[in-house]
Design a protein around this motif. Structure first.
Motif, PDB file in Angstrom:
ATOM      1  N   PRO A  62       0.831  -1.207   0.000  1.00 36.10           N
ATOM      2  CA  PRO A  62       0.000   0.000   0.000  1.00 36.10           C
ATOM      3  C   PRO A  62       0.867   1.259   0.000  1.00 36.10           C
ATOM      4  O   PRO A  62       1.961   1.277   0.567  1.00 36.10           O
ATOM      5  N   THR A  63       0.381   2.308  -0.630  1.00 37.91           N
ATOM      6  CA  THR A  63       1.062   3.598  -0.559  1.00 37.91           C
ATOM      7  C   THR A  63       0.874   4.196   0.832  1.00 37.91           C
ATOM      8  O   THR A  63       0.021   3.746   1.614  1.00 37.91           O
ATOM      9  N   ALA A  64       1.661   5.207   1.136  1.00 35.75           N
ATOM     10  CA  ALA A  64       1.572   5.846   2.461  1.00 35.75           C
ATOM     11  C   ALA A  64       0.189   6.438   2.700  1.00 35.75           C
ATOM     12  O   ALA A  64      -0.286   6.474   3.839  1.00 35.75           O
ATOM     13  N   ASN A  65      -0.473   6.896   1.636  1.00 33.79           N
ATOM     14  CA  ASN A  65      -1.800   7.526   1.774  1.00 33.79           C
ATOM     15  C   ASN A  65      -2.922   6.560   1.402  1.00 33.79           C
ATOM     16  O   ASN A  65      -4.044   6.987   1.112  1.00 33.79           O
ATOM     17  N   PHE A  66      -2.622   5.270   1.426  1.00 34.27           N
ATOM     18  CA  PHE A  66      -3.591   4.276   0.942  1.00 34.27           C
ATOM     19  C   PHE A  66      -4.898   4.330   1.726  1.00 34.27           C
ATOM     20  O   PHE A  66      -4.918   4.442   2.949  1.00 34.27           O
ATOM     21  N   HIS A  67      -6.008   4.251   1.000  1.00 35.38           N
ATOM     22  CA  HIS A  67      -7.318   3.995   1.592  1.00 35.38           C
ATOM     23  C   HIS A  67      -8.135   3.196   0.592  1.00 35.38           C
ATOM     24  O   HIS A  67      -7.819   3.165  -0.597  1.00 35.38           O
ATOM     25  N   PHE A  68      -9.165   2.538   1.072  1.00 32.62           N
ATOM     26  CA  PHE A  68      -9.885   1.588   0.237  1.00 32.62           C
ATOM     27  C   PHE A  68     -10.831   2.255  -0.765  1.00 32.62           C
ATOM     28  O   PHE A  68     -11.048   1.713  -1.847  1.00 32.62           O
ATOM     29  N   GLY A  69     -11.366   3.403  -0.438  1.00 32.81           N
ATOM     30  CA  GLY A  69     -12.233   4.096  -1.386  1.00 32.81           C
ATOM     31  C   GLY A  69     -13.294   3.182  -1.969  1.00 32.81           C
ATOM     32  O   GLY A  69     -14.108   2.600  -1.244  1.00 32.81           O
ATOM     33  N   ASN A  70     -13.246   2.996  -3.297  1.00 35.26           N
ATOM     34  CA  ASN A  70     -14.214   2.140  -3.986  1.00 35.26           C
ATOM     35  C   ASN A  70     -13.612   0.814  -4.429  1.00 35.26           C
ATOM     36  O   ASN A  70     -14.145   0.151  -5.331  1.00 35.26           O
TER      37      ASN A  70
ATOM     38  N   ASP B  60      -7.355  -4.204  11.213  1.00 35.07           N
ATOM     39  CA  ASP B  60      -8.809  -4.313  11.224  1.00 35.07           C
ATOM     40  C   ASP B  60      -9.471  -3.429  10.180  1.00 35.07           C
ATOM     41  O   ASP B  60     -10.693  -3.476  10.005  1.00 35.07           O
ATOM     42  N   ARG B  61      -8.671  -2.634   9.481  1.00 40.33           N
ATOM     43  CA  ARG B  61      -9.235  -1.758   8.477  1.00 40.33           C
ATOM     44  C   ARG B  61      -9.654  -2.511   7.221  1.00 40.33           C
ATOM     45  O   ARG B  61     -10.281  -1.951   6.333  1.00 40.33           O
ATOM     46  N   TRP B  62      -9.281  -3.786   7.098  1.00 40.88           N
ATOM     47  CA  TRP B  62      -9.546  -4.502   5.853  1.00 40.88           C
ATOM     48  C   TRP B  62     -11.031  -4.873   5.733  1.00 40.88           C
ATOM     49  O   TRP B  62     -11.550  -5.649   6.519  1.00 40.88           O
ATOM     50  N   PRO B  63     -11.729  -4.337   4.718  1.00 42.23           N
ATOM     51  CA  PRO B  63     -13.164  -4.627   4.564  1.00 42.23           C
ATOM     52  C   PRO B  63     -13.399  -6.046   4.059  1.00 42.23           C
ATOM     53  O   PRO B  63     -12.648  -6.549   3.225  1.00 42.23           O
ATOM     54  N   ASP B  64     -14.447  -6.675   4.540  1.00 42.05           N
ATOM     55  CA  ASP B  64     -14.760  -8.039   4.137  1.00 42.05           C
ATOM     56  C   ASP B  64     -15.014  -8.150   2.638  1.00 42.05           C
ATOM     57  O   ASP B  64     -14.754  -9.190   2.030  1.00 42.05           O
ATOM     58  N   GLU B  65     -15.525  -7.090   2.035  1.00 38.97           N
ATOM     59  CA  GLU B  65     -15.926  -7.158   0.629  1.00 38.97           C
ATOM     60  C   GLU B  65     -14.771  -6.923  -0.342  1.00 38.97           C
ATOM     61  O   GLU B  65     -14.950  -7.012  -1.570  1.00 38.97           O
ATOM     62  N   VAL B  66     -13.573  -6.612   0.171  1.00 33.70           N
ATOM     63  CA  VAL B  66     -12.433  -6.359  -0.720  1.00 33.70           C
ATOM     64  C   VAL B  66     -11.588  -7.626  -0.831  1.00 33.70           C
ATOM     65  O   VAL B  66     -11.054  -8.130   0.157  1.00 33.70           O
TER      66      VAL B  66
ATOM     67  N   ARG C 267      -5.773 -16.560  -3.775  1.00 29.58           N
ATOM     68  CA  ARG C 267      -6.531 -15.704  -2.870  1.00 29.58           C
ATOM     69  C   ARG C 267      -5.919 -15.751  -1.476  1.00 29.58           C
ATOM     70  O   ARG C 267      -5.519 -16.811  -0.988  1.00 29.58           O
ATOM     71  N   VAL C 268      -5.842 -14.599  -0.832  1.00 29.23           N
ATOM     72  CA  VAL C 268      -5.283 -14.507   0.516  1.00 29.23           C
ATOM     73  C   VAL C 268      -6.419 -14.579   1.536  1.00 29.23           C
ATOM     74  O   VAL C 268      -7.429 -13.887   1.404  1.00 29.23           O
ATOM     75  N   ASP C 269      -6.248 -15.438   2.522  1.00 29.02           N
ATOM     76  CA  ASP C 269      -7.176 -15.488   3.650  1.00 29.02           C
ATOM     77  C   ASP C 269      -6.764 -14.355   4.590  1.00 29.02           C
ATOM     78  O   ASP C 269      -5.767 -14.471   5.311  1.00 29.02           O
ATOM     79  N   VAL C 270      -7.508 -13.268   4.560  1.00 22.79           N
ATOM     80  CA  VAL C 270      -7.132 -12.089   5.345  1.00 22.79           C
ATOM     81  C   VAL C 270      -7.080 -12.396   6.836  1.00 22.79           C
ATOM     82  O   VAL C 270      -6.258 -11.860   7.578  1.00 22.79           O
ATOM     83  N   GLY C 271      -7.948 -13.277   7.290  1.00 23.61           N
ATOM     84  CA  GLY C 271      -7.959 -13.655   8.701  1.00 23.61           C
ATOM     85  C   GLY C 271      -6.667 -14.337   9.137  1.00 23.61           C
ATOM     86  O   GLY C 271      -6.173 -14.118  10.233  1.00 23.61           O
TER      87      GLY C 271
END
Length: 314
Positions: A55-63, A82-88, A307-311
């Motif tokens: 991720p870049t220093a200013n990374f955010h998930f946006g859309n 914990d910032r990782w959204p389930d839908e991404v 696919r990465v298991d984020v958990g």
């Protein structure tokens, strides 16, 4: 899942742009190739797919719908916590990493067994002294991590008759290993008898500082090779083990801080060999091949092997 706006960034961005500039390769999707330090908040909001090593220093998930790592490791993405959204969706690059790491490891094993350093020193002194090389098929190797990379490494070594034992989170049997133990099952006898200990593990809460004072106190003159992640190793304990004779030598390709700080004591220790994270480099061509294959699979809805298991963090 339909992907329309793809943002590429990071150290391979120019090479990827050159390889992906053929419109038919991306079927008319909108694409931006932006150097790492120039990615804007608007770029991130525009994209529904993000492709980079980290991720870049200013990374955010946006859309974003999909994040694709250009490397095998995803610990810097996992550091988002914990910032990782389930839908991404998060995927990683799978290429010939296992073969490359197998060749890298084999080169340092042969260097040790064939006494390259000793014979170079004797040559400098003009000294003729025979020392018998040791054979690969006499070696016992313990590989931490039995995923795709660990299995390919085990296959390469087993081809030469090396006895390869594996250690993983689950302890499930895997091809090319004589046996596989869980992290809890590994016994002192296994570590004491190991000639080489090779780490391919990802960085997770369970593996951070796994190789610590207690661990190195259980080995007996093994060579430690780290091609996994730097933060899995307590380097102070590693240096102590080298000084005390518990470790014979260490070959380190990955570090918690990269580039490695100029004042790190690892640079000057005679028992340490340092390489600059080159054991399994992602080439632009491999990156493009894996990205396009993953994009097609993402949009088809088929099962993803990368696919990465984020958990779990891998």
């Amino acid at each position: 899942m339909r992907i329309t706006n793809i943002l590429f960034t990071g150290r391979l961005v120019k090479e990827l742009e050159g390889l992906l500039n053929a419109e038919e390769m991306l079927n008319g999707r909108r694409v931006r190739f932006v150097p790492d330090g120039e990615v804007s908040s608007e770029d991130l909001d525009w994209a529904d797919a993000y492709v980079a090593f980290h991720p870049t220093a200013n990374f955010h998930f946006g859309n974003l719908k999909w994040v694709h790592s250009l490397g095998a490791g995803v610990d810097r993405y996992m550091a988002l916590g914990d910032r990782w959204p389930d839908e991404v969706l998060l995927t990683r690059t799978i290429t010939s990493f296992g073969q490359k790491i197998g060749e890298y490891t084999l080169s340092y094993m042969l260097k040790e067994l064939q006494h390259h350093d000793r014979f170079r020193e004797q040559q400098e002194r003009g000294e003729w002294k025979m020392v018998a090389p040791r054979a690969l098929d006499e070696m016992k190797v313990v590989v931490f991590g039995t995923g795709e990379i660990g299995q390919e490494l085990a296959r390469v070594l087993a081809f030469f008759g090396v006895r390869v034992e594996g250690v993983s989170r689950s302890g499930a049997e895997k091809d090319h290993f004589c046996r596989v133990m869980s992290l809890e099952e590994i016994d002192d006898s296994c570590l004491r008898k190991a000639d080489f200990i090779i780490n391919t593990l990802p960085l997770t809460k369970e593996t951070e500082r796994l190789f610590d004072k207690r661990f190195f106190g259980r080995v007996n003159q093994a060579v430690f090779v780290n091609v996994g992640r730097g933060a899995t190793v307590d380097h102070g304990s590693l240096l102590d083990a080298l000084d005390s004779g518990g470790l014979k030598a260490a070959v380190l390709d990955v570090f918690e801080e990269e580039p490695l700080s100029a004042d790190s004591p690892l640079w000057s220790h005679p028992g340490v060999t340092i390489t600059p994270h080159i054991s399994a480099i992602t080439t632009p061509e491999e990156a493009v091949e894996c990205f396009l294959e993953t994009l097609e699979t993402v949009e088809s809805g088929e099962e993803l092997r990368n696919r990465v298991d984020v958990g779990r963090g891998y």
